[in-house]
Design a protein around this motif. Structure first.
Motif, short mmCIF file in Angstrom:
data_model
loop_
_atom_site.label_atom_id
_atom_site.label_comp_id
_atom_site.label_asym_id
_atom_site.label_seq_id
_atom_site.Cartn_x
_atom_site.Cartn_y
_atom_site.Cartn_z
N PHE A 1 0.83 -1.20 0.00
CA PHE A 1 0.00 0.00 0.00
C PHE A 1 0.87 1.25 0.00
CE2 PHE A 1 -2.21 3.42 2.26
CZ PHE A 1 -3.33 3.56 1.45
N ALA A 2 1.88 1.28 0.85
CA ALA A 2 2.79 2.43 0.92
C ALA A 2 3.52 2.60 -0.41
CB ALA A 2 3.78 2.26 2.06
N PHE A 3 3.93 1.51 -1.02
CA PHE A 3 4.62 1.56 -2.31
C PHE A 3 3.70 2.15 -3.37
CE2 PHE A 3 5.74 -0.42 -6.40
CZ PHE A 3 7.03 0.08 -6.53
N GLY A 4 2.45 1.68 -3.42
CA GLY A 4 1.48 2.20 -4.38
C GLY A 4 1.19 3.68 -4.14
N TYR A 5 1.11 4.06 -2.90
CA TYR A 5 0.86 5.46 -2.55
C TYR A 5 2.05 6.32 -2.95
CZ TYR A 5 -0.87 9.37 0.20
OH TYR A 5 -1.34 10.60 0.59
N ALA A 6 3.27 5.83 -2.75
CA ALA A 6 4.48 6.58 -3.08
C ALA A 6 4.71 6.64 -4.58
CB ALA A 6 5.69 5.96 -2.39
N VAL B 1 2.65 7.53 -6.92
CA VAL B 1 1.99 8.67 -7.55
C VAL B 1 2.95 9.86 -7.68
CG1 VAL B 1 0.12 10.34 -7.36
CG2 VAL B 1 -0.32 7.93 -6.90
N PRO B 2 3.58 10.33 -6.61
CA PRO B 2 4.51 11.45 -6.80
C PRO B 2 5.73 11.05 -7.64
CG PRO B 2 4.42 10.81 -4.48
CD PRO B 2 3.39 10.02 -5.20
N PHE B 3 6.16 9.81 -7.51
CA PHE B 3 7.28 9.33 -8.32
C PHE B 3 6.91 9.39 -9.81
CE2 PHE B 3 9.37 5.82 -10.56
CZ PHE B 3 10.70 6.21 -10.42
N TYR B 4 5.72 8.92 -10.14
CA TYR B 4 5.25 8.93 -11.53
C TYR B 4 5.12 10.36 -12.04
CZ TYR B 4 2.19 8.22 -15.54
OH TYR B 4 1.65 8.25 -16.80
N GLU B 5 4.56 11.26 -11.23
CA GLU B 5 4.42 12.65 -11.64
C GLU B 5 5.78 13.28 -11.91
OE1 GLU B 5 2.09 14.48 -8.58
OE2 GLU B 5 0.20 13.71 -9.40
N LYS B 6 6.75 13.01 -11.06
CA LYS B 6 8.10 13.56 -11.25
C LYS B 6 8.73 12.97 -12.51
CE LYS B 6 11.24 16.29 -9.77
NZ LYS B 6 11.03 17.72 -9.87
N PHE B 7 8.56 11.67 -12.71
CA PHE B 7 9.09 11.01 -13.91
C PHE B 7 8.50 11.64 -15.17
CE2 PHE B 7 8.59 7.78 -17.23
CZ PHE B 7 9.92 7.43 -17.44
N THR C 1 10.61 13.70 -18.04
CA THR C 1 10.65 13.21 -19.42
C THR C 1 9.80 14.02 -20.38
OG1 THR C 1 8.84 11.66 -19.00
CG2 THR C 1 11.09 10.84 -18.68
N GLY C 2 8.91 14.87 -19.85
CA GLY C 2 8.05 15.68 -20.71
C GLY C 2 6.76 14.99 -21.09
N ILE C 3 6.54 13.78 -20.61
CA ILE C 3 5.32 13.04 -20.95
C ILE C 3 4.09 13.74 -20.40
CG2 ILE C 3 4.06 10.88 -20.55
CD1 ILE C 3 6.77 9.48 -20.51
N ASN C 4 4.20 14.29 -19.23
CA ASN C 4 3.08 14.93 -18.56
C ASN C 4 2.57 16.15 -19.32
OD1 ASN C 4 1.27 15.00 -16.44
ND2 ASN C 4 2.53 16.40 -15.25
#
Length: 181
Positions: free
Chosen positions: A24-29, A31-37, A41-44
């Motif tokens: 659960f903590a990994f899944g919660y963490a 989200v910010p990791f994905y947003e930063k990625f 990379t410019g994908i966002n």
């Protein structure tokens, strides 16, 4: 034997609970990791008009005429752009409305496929919103207006002064009863 089995079950339950909390903590963490990625990379930023417009500069010394075309293939639909052309500066965002009407007495699923002239225009055309991104389902005799928002990058070769954006709607499998021809 019962106590050893009970102890084993309690130990397994504790391990599963710890594992569940970690996941659960990994899944919660994530989200910010994905947003930063995506930010790095410019994908966002692919479909955000404000970001795309800020990254482009508008070439106000140059004009491009954009012609709009609409067609259907084997569909009892009427499909047209609400304006036949627009004059824009490269790098300037524009929104164009298309209108579509289902002239049949059945619900129909359709998908628009874009085409461009000149052919390499797709390398310089960035769409923010388009009905061509998803299938369209029209109920019998329904009329709908749909926007297309895009920008043509200033990197378009300077000898190109007129471009055409065309959409053709095709019927998708799974639409009501078979169309009569």
């Amino acid at each position: 034997m019962v106590t050893s089995l009970l102890k084993a079950n309690v130990a397994m339950l504790k391990k599963l609970l710890v594992f569940t909390l970690i996941m659960f903590a990994f899944g919660y963490a994530l989200v910010p990791f994905y947003e930063k990625f995506c930010e790095v990379t410019g994908i966002n930023n692919l479909l955000k008009p404000d970001v795309l417009i800020k990254e482009n500069w508008v070439d106000e010394a140059r004009w491009i005429t954009v012609e709009f075309d609409a067609n259907t293939r084997g569909l009892p639909w009427q499909f047209r752009p609400l304006q036949s052309s627009a004059r824009i500066h490269p790098g300037e965002a524009i929104s164009v409305m298309y209108e579509i009407t289902n002239n049949s007495d059945r619900e129909i699923n359709g998908q628009a496929i874009p085409s461009y002239s000149p052919r390499f225009l797709d390398k310089h055309l960035k769409k923010f919103e388009c009905f061509c991104f998803t299938k369209q389902v029209l109920k019998p005799y329904e009329t709908r207006q749909m926007p297309v928002q895009f920008v043509i990058e200033p990197g378009l070769p300077p000898e190109i002064n007129t471009v055409t954006i065309s959409y053709t709607f095709f019927e998708l499998p799974g639409s009501g009863s078979v169309a009569t021809k």
